[in-house]
Scaffold this motif. Structure first.
Motif, PDB file in Angstrom:
ATOM      1  N   VAL A 144      -7.023   0.988   3.022  1.00  0.00           N
ATOM      2  CA  VAL A 144      -5.755   1.648   1.890  1.00  0.00           C
ATOM      3  C   VAL A 144      -6.956   1.631   0.951  1.00  0.00           C
ATOM      4  O   VAL A 144      -6.525   2.163  -0.765  1.00  0.00           O
ATOM      5  CB  VAL A 144      -5.319   0.489   2.252  1.00  0.00           C
ATOM      6  CG1 VAL A 144      -4.401   0.196   3.460  1.00  0.00           C
ATOM      7  CG2 VAL A 144      -5.792  -0.934   1.952  1.00  0.00           C
ATOM      8  N   GLN A 145      -8.032   0.972   1.165  1.00  0.00           N
ATOM      9  CA  GLN A 145      -9.079   1.235  -0.569  1.00  0.00           C
ATOM     10  C   GLN A 145     -10.440   1.300   0.288  1.00  0.00           C
ATOM     11  O   GLN A 145     -10.825   0.948   1.051  1.00  0.00           O
ATOM     12  CB  GLN A 145      -8.591  -0.143  -1.225  1.00  0.00           C
ATOM     13  CG  GLN A 145      -9.341   0.229  -2.798  1.00  0.00           C
ATOM     14  CD  GLN A 145      -8.776  -0.628  -3.752  1.00  0.00           C
ATOM     15  OE1 GLN A 145     -10.106  -1.847  -3.834  1.00  0.00           O
ATOM     16  NE2 GLN A 145      -7.896  -1.475  -4.277  1.00  0.00           N
ATOM     17  N   ASN A 161     -10.786   2.809  -4.404  1.00  0.00           N
ATOM     18  CA  ASN A 161     -10.241   4.227  -4.912  1.00  0.00           C
ATOM     19  C   ASN A 161      -8.446   3.600  -4.081  1.00  0.00           C
ATOM     20  O   ASN A 161      -9.244   3.635  -2.708  1.00  0.00           O
ATOM     21  CB  ASN A 161     -10.466   4.975  -5.295  1.00  0.00           C
ATOM     22  CG  ASN A 161     -11.385   5.414  -6.425  1.00  0.00           C
ATOM     23  OD1 ASN A 161     -11.036   5.430  -7.145  1.00  0.00           O
ATOM     24  ND2 ASN A 161     -12.892   6.007  -6.160  1.00  0.00           N
ATOM     25  N   ASP A 162      -7.921   4.235  -4.257  1.00  0.00           N
ATOM     26  CA  ASP A 162      -6.807   3.714  -2.983  1.00  0.00           C
ATOM     27  C   ASP A 162      -7.012   5.158  -2.045  1.00  0.00           C
ATOM     28  O   ASP A 162      -7.194   6.498  -2.671  1.00  0.00           O
ATOM     29  CB  ASP A 162      -5.262   3.969  -3.627  1.00  0.00           C
ATOM     30  CG  ASP A 162      -4.945   2.225  -4.255  1.00  0.00           C
ATOM     31  OD1 ASP A 162      -6.128   1.633  -4.287  1.00  0.00           O
ATOM     32  OD2 ASP A 162      -3.958   2.651  -4.811  1.00  0.00           O
ATOM     33  N   ALA A 201       0.530  -1.047   0.601  1.00  0.00           N
ATOM     34  CA  ALA A 201      -0.164   0.070  -0.288  1.00  0.00           C
ATOM     35  C   ALA A 201       1.080   1.480  -0.075  1.00  0.00           C
ATOM     36  O   ALA A 201       2.038   1.312   0.482  1.00  0.00           O
ATOM     37  CB  ALA A 201      -0.872  -0.474   1.757  1.00  0.00           C
ATOM     38  N   ASP A 259      -5.245   7.584  -0.263  1.00  0.00           N
ATOM     39  CA  ASP A 259      -3.881   8.541  -0.215  1.00  0.00           C
ATOM     40  C   ASP A 259      -3.586   8.663   1.822  1.00  0.00           C
ATOM     41  O   ASP A 259      -2.545   8.668   2.608  1.00  0.00           O
ATOM     42  CB  ASP A 259      -3.740   9.415  -0.670  1.00  0.00           C
ATOM     43  CG  ASP A 259      -3.336   9.197  -2.190  1.00  0.00           C
ATOM     44  OD1 ASP A 259      -3.060   8.232  -2.423  1.00  0.00           O
ATOM     45  OD2 ASP A 259      -4.081  10.389  -2.704  1.00  0.00           O
TER      46      ASP A 259
END
Length: 374
Positions: A327-328, A332-333, A300, A335
């Motif tokens: 983390v998602q 979508n990841d 990640a 940030d």
């Protein structure tokens, strides 16, 4: 017999003198000076070369001109009359800004920034089209958490701007800004997209909770707020909102709300009168960063650390726990914490959203159904 040392020295000097070119022309010779005809021929060659190179470069300029001509009729100059009391004294002033006409499911609306028209009544807001016609809005809807506003102008018959997909915009893409810098309506500037995902901006006295700004070096000045940021296809990819400046003018750092985000907010305002913000029900650690990912850093690039879960919240029903790293979210990841807040806030209420979390170094998948934060 080999030559003496002194003889060798003289031989070397002789060789050196032979290798040195003479700077003086031979006796009886003339320097070659180009004729006027030769100079003119060379200049003509250079002009032809420039013309060939300019033809390729001018295609970019032609695109900018076409985009400007195409979108200018959809851009609105805004003058908002405002009054306020500061330090016991009453002040009255006019503030210039910009707007862009967009097509929604409910018809044509003028989209702008909330701060452009905030504090003004509809009768105090003058809208001027590119062909000089003037109107007042009949209805204003605005959201302070994103600084997006829309105005209903029933008699405004102008072509709507075409909106693009801001999720497909990349750093380095060319951008065009149209607006009213310092009151100079329908001005055009050109640049590139400098960065994406600016979410920790301090914008004066105004607090914008949901941030996900584009950054551009296309010149944006006071009065550009609310105007469109465009790509070279003539599509609106952002809503110009703010500048970073020590002088009050453009210093090559401007910020725009991605159009996907702005349209999402506009649709909510038109349908429900307010932005219904998604609610997850967690407290996040603002100091958590990529360096804190530990062993999962190879899997990640970022994430948001859960410090607490509110009882009975969507997060609790999804079995999220303190210490989880999200983390998602919705494919979508994530940030950081600000990124997750923006994603959650703009997700439709009632949506079942997949999430990927890490707990004690292990990867898990879960789903959450968001409720209304209000």
């Amino acid at each position: 017999m080999p030559p003496a040392v002194g003889d060798v020295s003289r031989l070397e000097q002789q060789r050196i003198s032979v290798q040195r070119p003479s700077l003086s022309p031979p006796q009886g010779s003339r320097l070659s000076i180009p004729s006027a005809q030769a100079i003119d021929q060379r200049r003509d060659e250079l002009f032809r070369e420039l013309a060939d190179e300019f033809a390729a470069f001018d295609r970019l300029g032609s695109l900018v001109r076409k985009v400007s001509q195409l979108v200018k009729p959809s851009v609105i100059h805004i003058e908002a009359h405002k009054s306020e009391t500061k330090g016991g004294s009453f002040e009255s002033y006019d503030e210039a800004g910009s707007g862009v006409v967009v097509q929604t499911e409910d018809g044509l609306w003028v989209m702008t920034n909330r701060h452009v028209i905030n504090g003004s009544q509809p009768a105090e807001i003058l809208l001027r089209t590119a062909d000089g016609r003037e109107f007042h809005p009949t209805r204003i809807l605005a959201d302070p958490s994103t600084d997006v506003a829309v105005m209903d102008v029933p008699q405004l018959h102008v072509p709507p701007a075409r909106t693009g997909n801001s999720d497909l915009v990349n750093i380095g893409d060319f951008t065009i800004a149209i607006g009213s810098p310092f009151g100079l309506s329908h001005s055009v500037t050109f640049g590139i997209l400098s960065a994406k995902g600016r979410r920790d901006l301090s914008l004066g006295d105004q607090k914008i909770d949901l941030q996900d700004f584009f950054q551009t070096d296309a010149a944006i000045n006071p009065g550009n707020s609310g105007g469109p940021l465009l790509n070279l296809r003539g599509e609106v990819i952002g809503l110009n909102t703010a500048i970073a400046s020590s002088s009050g003018g453009s210093e090559g750092i401007g910020f725009a709300i991605p159009i996907n985000m702005a349209i999402r907010v506009a649709d909510e305002l038109i349908r429900h009168g307010r932005l219904r913000r998604g609610y997850l029900g967690v407290t996040l650690d603002p100091d958590f960063g990529p360096a804190d990912l530990g062993a999962i850093r190879t899997e990640a690039q970022g994430g948001a650390l859960v410090k607490g879960v509110r009882r009975g919240s969507p997060a609790a029903l999804a079995n999220l726990q303190r210490g989880d790293i999200i983390v998602q979210f919705n494919g979508n990841d994530v940030d950081n914490d600000d990124h997750l807040v923006a994603q959650v806030g703009l997700t439709p209420i009632g949506s079942r959203v997949p999430m990927i979390i890490y707990r004690d170094g292990k990867r898990y998948r879960t789903e959450v159904e968001l409720s209304d934060a209000n």
